[in-house]
Write a protein that holds these residues in place. Structure first.
Motif: not given
Length: 286
Positions: A142-146, A153-154, A159-162, A257-261
Motif C-alpha cells: 500500500h505504501i508502494a502504491q503511494a 517508482v515504476a 518500490a521493494f528495492a533496497p 496486479s501487485h505481482k505478475t504471477v
C-alpha cells in the motif's frame, strides 16, 4: 512456468490484506481461471472469509486461511518467515488475539514508515496509504502504491528495492514466534504450511534443522512449488517434505496486479490437498 493440472491453488490474497481483488472478486477470478479449489490466505486476518464464502461460485471449493507473519529467534538477527494456516476456528480466542496484535503492529509500522518518507521530503501521506488499504490489513504494497502515484517508482518491484521499502525505509515488524504460531493454529483445529521456505531471492532463509524441529512441533506441510523458488530450491523442498513426511504444496501466492504471477501458476496435488483437509478440525472447506 505454469502448472494448472489439479486446479488446487492454496495461497491467494485479496484486498483484506495486500491483494488488489476484493474477496468476492477473487473467488470469481479463481473460477474463471479454471480452479476448483482456492485458499484465501490474507496476511494476519480472516476479514475476507465471509465475503469470499458468500460469493463463491458453484463448483469452486473455498479453503479459509491466513498467512501469519512469523519470526525464528534462533539466529541473530531473527529471521522473518511466513506460515500459512488453514481451516482453523476463527473464534479461537488465543489465535484471534495474536492476529489482532500483529495487525495493530503492522499499522504502527506503516505509519512510522510514512513518517520516515515524509521526513525525507517524499510526497506520501498516511491517509493516502490507508485509502489504498481500503480497510484491509496495512502492508508495504500500500505504501508502494503511494510511491508509484508520486512518480518515484515504476512498480511494486522497484518500490521493494533496497533504495526504498526493501532496506532504506524498511522497519521491523512485531511478528509471532514461529513455534507459537504452529501451536496456536493447531489448538484452533487448523493445519500449518511453511510458505516459500527456500525462497533465497526474498532474503535470508532458515536452515533445514529448523524445519525438522517445526515438523516435530506439529507443522503439517511445506510450500514447495512457488514462483520465488528456483528449480533447485523446489526440488530441495520436495525432498525435505518427503523425508519428514510433510505435505508438499504448490501455490500461486496471487496478489492481483501487485505481482505478475497469476492464479493457478502453481498448484497442489490432490493427495496432498486431501491430507491437509483430513488433518484439520476447525472449519471445513466450503
Amino acid at each position: 512456468m505454469t502448472d494448472t493440472s489439479t486446479g488446487i491453488d492454496l495461497h491467494a490474497h485479496s484486498t483484506a490484506s495486500d491483494g488488489t481483488l476484493g474477496p468476492a472478486e477473487l473467488v470469481q477470478a479463481a473460477a474463471t481461471a479454471g480452479l476448483r479449489v482456492v485458499a484465501l490466505t490474507d496476511h494476519d486476518t480472516t476479514a475476507g472469509w465471509a465475503a469470499a464464502a458468500a460469493a463463491r461460485p458453484t463448483g469452486l471449493t473455498l479453503i479459509r486461511g491466513t498467512e501469519i507473519s512469523c519470526r525464528w529467534y534462533g539466529a541473530e538477527p531473527a529471521v522473518p518467515l511466513h506460515l500459512l494456516g488453514y481451516l482453523f476456528d476463527p473464534t479461537d480466542r488465543a489465535l484471534r488475539a495474536e492476529l489482532d496484535r500483529v495487525r495493530a503492529a503492522r499499522t504502527v509500522r506503516g505509519e512510522r514508515t510514512v513518517d520516515l518518507l515524509r521526513a525525507d521530503g517524499i510526497d506520501v501521506t498516511w491517509a493516502e496509504v490507508l485509502g489504498y488499504a481500503a480497510g484491509g490489513s496495512v502492508g508495504r504494497p500500500h505504501i508502494a502504491q503511494a510511491l508509484i502515484r508520486a512518480g518515484l517508482v515504476a512498480d511494486t518491484t522497484e518500490a521493494f528495492a533496497p533504495r526504498w521499502l526493501g532496506e532504506r525505509y524498511r522497519l521491523p515488524k512485531d511478528d509471532v514466534d514461529v513455534f507459537a504460531a504452529v501451536k496456536l493454529v493447531r489448538d484452533a483445529g487448523g493445519v500449518t504450511v511453511f510458505a516459500h521456505p527456500r525462497a533465497s531471492r526474498r532474503g535470508r532463509i532458515v536452515p533445514d534443522s529448523l524445519i525438522v524441529e517445526l515438523a516435530a512441533a506439529g507443522l503439517t506441510g511445506l510450500e514447495a512449488d512457488h514462483t520465488d523458488h528456483s528449480p533447485a530450491e523446489r526440488a530441495h523442498v520436495h525432498r525435505l517434505a518427503a523425508e519428514l513426511d510433510l505435505v508438499a504444496t504448490g501455490s500461486s501466492d496471487f496478489h492481483g496486479s501487485h505481482k505478475t504471477v497469476q492464479l493457478g501458476a502453481w498448484t497442489t496435488g490432490v493427495e496432498a490437498y486431501e491430507r491437509l483437509v483430513a488433518a484439520a478440525s476447525g472449519v471445513p472447506p466450503i
